[in-house]
Scaffold this active site. Structure first.
Site, mmCIF file in Angstrom:
data_model
loop_
_atom_site.group_PDB
_atom_site.id
_atom_site.type_symbol
_atom_site.label_atom_id
_atom_site.label_comp_id
_atom_site.label_asym_id
_atom_site.label_seq_id
_atom_site.Cartn_x
_atom_site.Cartn_y
_atom_site.Cartn_z
ATOM 1 N N PRO A 73 0.830 -1.220 0.000
ATOM 2 C CA PRO A 73 0.000 0.000 0.000
ATOM 3 C C PRO A 73 0.858 1.261 0.000
ATOM 4 O O PRO A 73 2.073 1.194 0.192
ATOM 5 C CB PRO A 73 -0.777 -0.113 1.318
ATOM 6 N N SER A 111 3.825 -8.893 -6.609
ATOM 7 C CA SER A 111 3.228 -7.594 -6.274
ATOM 8 C C SER A 111 3.903 -6.518 -7.112
ATOM 9 O O SER A 111 5.038 -6.677 -7.546
ATOM 10 C CB SER A 111 3.471 -7.237 -4.810
ATOM 11 N N THR A 112 3.181 -5.414 -7.308
ATOM 12 C CA THR A 112 3.812 -4.277 -7.983
ATOM 13 C C THR A 112 4.712 -3.587 -6.970
ATOM 14 O O THR A 112 4.274 -3.239 -5.879
ATOM 15 C CB THR A 112 2.737 -3.291 -8.473
ATOM 16 N N PHE A 142 -0.525 -8.487 -15.084
ATOM 17 C CA PHE A 142 -1.242 -7.448 -15.835
ATOM 18 C C PHE A 142 -2.751 -7.672 -15.885
ATOM 19 O O PHE A 142 -3.449 -7.012 -16.649
ATOM 20 C CB PHE A 142 -0.690 -7.365 -17.268
ATOM 21 N N PHE A 206 0.507 4.586 -18.012
ATOM 22 C CA PHE A 206 0.027 4.909 -19.362
ATOM 23 C C PHE A 206 -1.486 4.703 -19.481
ATOM 24 O O PHE A 206 -2.189 5.490 -20.096
ATOM 25 C CB PHE A 206 0.746 4.040 -20.406
ATOM 26 N N CYS A 256 -4.840 -0.058 -8.074
ATOM 27 C CA CYS A 256 -3.528 0.054 -8.719
ATOM 28 C C CYS A 256 -3.168 1.436 -9.234
ATOM 29 O O CYS A 256 -2.074 1.932 -8.971
ATOM 30 C CB CYS A 256 -3.446 -0.920 -9.891
ATOM 31 N N ARG A 326 -12.073 -0.361 -3.784
ATOM 32 C CA ARG A 326 -10.900 0.454 -3.458
ATOM 33 C C ARG A 326 -10.748 1.643 -4.408
ATOM 34 O O ARG A 326 -10.791 1.479 -5.617
ATOM 35 C CB ARG A 326 -9.638 -0.421 -3.468
HETATM 36 C C1 UDX Z 1 -5.606 -2.164 -13.800
HETATM 37 C C2 UDX Z 1 -4.839 -2.547 -15.080
HETATM 38 O O1 UDX Z 1 -5.736 -2.552 -16.186
HETATM 39 C C3 UDX Z 1 -4.184 -3.890 -14.929
HETATM 40 O O2 UDX Z 1 -3.413 -4.197 -16.071
HETATM 41 C C4 UDX Z 1 -3.292 -3.859 -13.707
HETATM 42 O O3 UDX Z 1 -2.720 -5.134 -13.515
HETATM 43 C C5 UDX Z 1 -4.092 -3.453 -12.484
HETATM 44 O O4 UDX Z 1 -4.728 -2.206 -12.703
HETATM 45 P P1 UDX Z 1 -7.978 -2.790 -12.780
HETATM 46 O O5 UDX Z 1 -7.607 -1.863 -11.662
HETATM 47 O O6 UDX Z 1 -8.562 -4.112 -12.457
HETATM 48 O O7 UDX Z 1 -6.681 -3.087 -13.662
HETATM 49 O O8 UDX Z 1 -9.042 -2.035 -13.696
HETATM 50 P P2 UDX Z 1 -9.081 -1.281 -15.090
HETATM 51 O O9 UDX Z 1 -9.971 -2.010 -16.003
HETATM 52 O O10 UDX Z 1 -7.744 -0.944 -15.606
HETATM 53 O O11 UDX Z 1 -9.859 0.071 -14.678
HETATM 54 C C6 UDX Z 1 -9.312 0.996 -13.750
HETATM 55 C C7 UDX Z 1 -10.251 2.161 -13.570
HETATM 56 O O12 UDX Z 1 -10.296 2.975 -14.746
HETATM 57 C C8 UDX Z 1 -11.708 1.758 -13.297
HETATM 58 O O13 UDX Z 1 -12.272 2.612 -12.328
HETATM 59 C C9 UDX Z 1 -12.379 1.963 -14.644
HETATM 60 O O14 UDX Z 1 -13.759 2.173 -14.525
HETATM 61 C C10 UDX Z 1 -11.641 3.185 -15.137
HETATM 62 N N1 UDX Z 1 -11.687 3.318 -16.604
HETATM 63 C C11 UDX Z 1 -11.123 2.378 -17.401
HETATM 64 C C12 UDX Z 1 -12.305 4.428 -17.173
HETATM 65 O O15 UDX Z 1 -12.815 5.301 -16.456
HETATM 66 N N2 UDX Z 1 -12.322 4.541 -18.529
HETATM 67 C C13 UDX Z 1 -11.773 3.621 -19.356
HETATM 68 O O16 UDX Z 1 -11.838 3.806 -20.587
HETATM 69 C C14 UDX Z 1 -11.157 2.505 -18.776
#
Ligand code: UDX
EC number: 1.1.1.22
Length: 464
Positions: A73, A111-112, A142, A206, A256, A326
């Site tokens: 964290p 872990s990252t 990922f 990114f 993340c 989270r």
């Molecule tokens: C992310 C990465 O995608 C993943 O590769 C890494 O290992 C962990 O972090 P995750 O946190 O599960 O995964 O969700 P992700 O689908 O990336 O979405 C993150 C947030 O961005 C969400 O709140 C989602 O709603 C938001 N989001 C995503 C948008 O608001 N717009 C988009 O176009 C895409």
């Protein structure tokens, strides 16, 4: 680990944790987390070659490969508070491994972690000088929540970083052989340790940057009358940009993005790169701005006061198909409405009432000012109700906020919702889930993020 167990039946996979209740939950019928497809994978392997145990030292001593997946964290106090990753759990785990091991091991960072963590881990592992040899690898994950099993079964790439010594390369090959059981060879990338560690942070940064970029555009769209979905579609057709991850929203959440970018910022600062640090910091600042902008829009649209009004929140998870909350934008918006003395009624198909109450009452550190953000006051508890039905949640409400993109929100009977609400009835769509034209035909006053504003909203005070 469950997917490795599924794909490699001859390997024995043991998941260990110091938390007995969590391990107990993984051994039960109902798994402790909701993730599509996970149940089937765990149930196919559990008791065969996948085990969950609290007997940590025994299993660590027996293992040839250790995947370290302890949490990292953001530090909440001391040097680097609000930005740096807290590696306390990592260090403890590494010390325990060093203490109980009597055979050579490959230790995999899952872990990252900040760049160069492997170096620190190597030092801890080797402090005993008892002849046991360790190879530390970085194998960042990922997967995304909600599509985790799919992402693991058909990854776009697997990344393995190791030392460039013969021993290091041998360890890389050992791990590569495991993934090669189901992942095509050309999708398994091997790099040096530091590239692998940094690639994970860079990848998340990114992705988050894309969301912040389109969210920044959404504010400009509202100011000019452009539509963010049309802009996203038009720019996404350019193959250099691509169509994915361009959905404007009330702000990204999840465990993340913010944590990893803050960590990246801290690493840049520590390496004397303030310009680079400030560049990435801006991604989070825009995200905070987007959440604040949405909240202010709700309040200003409703005659600048929500005090005593009922507002329904549809969606509390940080994204669809998960019960994870989270860093969810819903927490920020709900807490803001409670501070303005609104009564909120929350519906989410997967998040439990306990989780919602916990999130609203939790004191969070404001990353920018390093002061605790104001949580919900004990008296505000009476202002929150959690419902298991969207129609009940919206009944008698003055306004509705859609904050998670659950598919079911596309197909709700919005006429029925409108009929049950106070008038004028406001709809604040933070995920662009519903056609604003149809909602306006029903009678709603609609705010849809990044889309041309209702004449009503144009007359209301500007939001910052
Ligand atoms: C992310 C990465 O995608 C993943 O590769 C890494 O290992 C962990 O972090 P995750 O946190 O599960 O995964 O969700 P992700 O689908 O990336 O979405 C993150 C947030 O961005 C969400 O709140 C989602 O709603 C938001 N989001 C995503 C948008 O608001 N717009 C988009 O176009 C895409």
């Amino acid at each position: 680990m469950a997917v490795i167990a599924l794909k490699c039946p001859e390997l024995e996979v043991v998941v260990v944790d110091i938390c007995a209740s969590r391990i107990d939950a993984w051994n039960r019928d109902k798994l402790p987390i909701y993730e599509p497809g996970l149940d089937d994978v765990v149930k196919a392997c559990r008791g065969r070659n996948l085990f969950f145990s609290t007997d940590i030292e025994k299993h660590v001593a027996d293992a040839e490969i250790l995947f370290l997946s302890v949490n990292t964290p953001t530090k909440t106090s001391g040097l680097g508070a609000g930005k740096a990753a807290d590696l306390t759990f990592w260090e403890k785990a590494a010390r325990m491994i060093a203490d109980v091991s009597n055979s050579d091991k490959i230790v995999v960072e899952k872990s990252t972690v900040p760049v160069k963590t492997a170096e620190a881990i190597e030092k801890i592992l080797n402090h005993n000088n008892n002849g046991v040899k360790y190879q530390v690898l970085s194998n960042p994950e990922f997967l995304s929540e909600g599509t985790a099993i799919e992402d693991l079964l058909y990854p776009e790439r697997v990344l393995i970083g190791g030392r460039e010594t013969p021993e290091g390369q041998k360890a890389v090959q050992t791990l590569k052989d495991i993934y090669a059981r189901w992942v095509p060879d050309d999708l398994i990338i091997t790099t040096n340790l530091w590239s692998a560690e940094l690639s994970k942070l860079a990848s998340n940064a990114f992705q988050a940057q894309r969301v912040s970029s389109i969210n920044a555009m959404s504010a400009l769209c509202e100011a000019t009358g452009a539509s963010v979905s049309e802009v996203a579609y038009a720019i996404g057709m350019d193959s250099r940009i691509g169509p994915k991850f361009l959905n404007s929203s009330v702000g990204f959440g999840g465990s993340c993005f913010q944590k990893d970018i803050l960590n990246l910022v801290y690493i840049c600062e520590c390496n004397g790169l303030p310009e680079v640090a400030n560049y990435w910091k801006q991604v989070i600042k825009i995200n905070d701005y987007q959440k604040r902008r949405f909240l202010n829009r709700v309040i200003s649209s409703m005659f600048n006061t929500v005090s005593g009004k009922k507002i329904a929140i549809l969606g509390f998870a940080f994204k669809k198909d998960t019960a994870d909350t989270r860093e969810s934008a819903s927490i920020f918006v709900s807490q803001g409405l409670l501070r303005e003395k609104a009564n909120i009624s929350i519906y989410d198909p997967k998040v439990t009432e306990d989780q919602i109450q916990y999130d609203l009452a939790t004191n969070k550190l404001d990353w920018d000012n390093q002061v605790p953000q104001q949580p919900m006051s004990p008296t505000a508890r009476n202002q929150v109700t959690v419902m298991w039905d969207p129609y009940e949640a919206t009944k008698g409400a003055h306004g509705v906020c859609i904050l998670t993109e659950w598919d079911e929100f596309k197909d709700l009977d919005y006429k029925k919702i409108y009929d049950g609400m106070q008038k004028p009835a406001f709809m604040f769509d933070g995920r662009n889930m519903v056609d604003p034209v149809k909602l306006r035909e029903i009678g709603f006053i609609v705010y849809s993020i990044g889309r041309p504003l209702d004449p009503w909203l144009l007359d209301m005070p500007a939001v910052a």
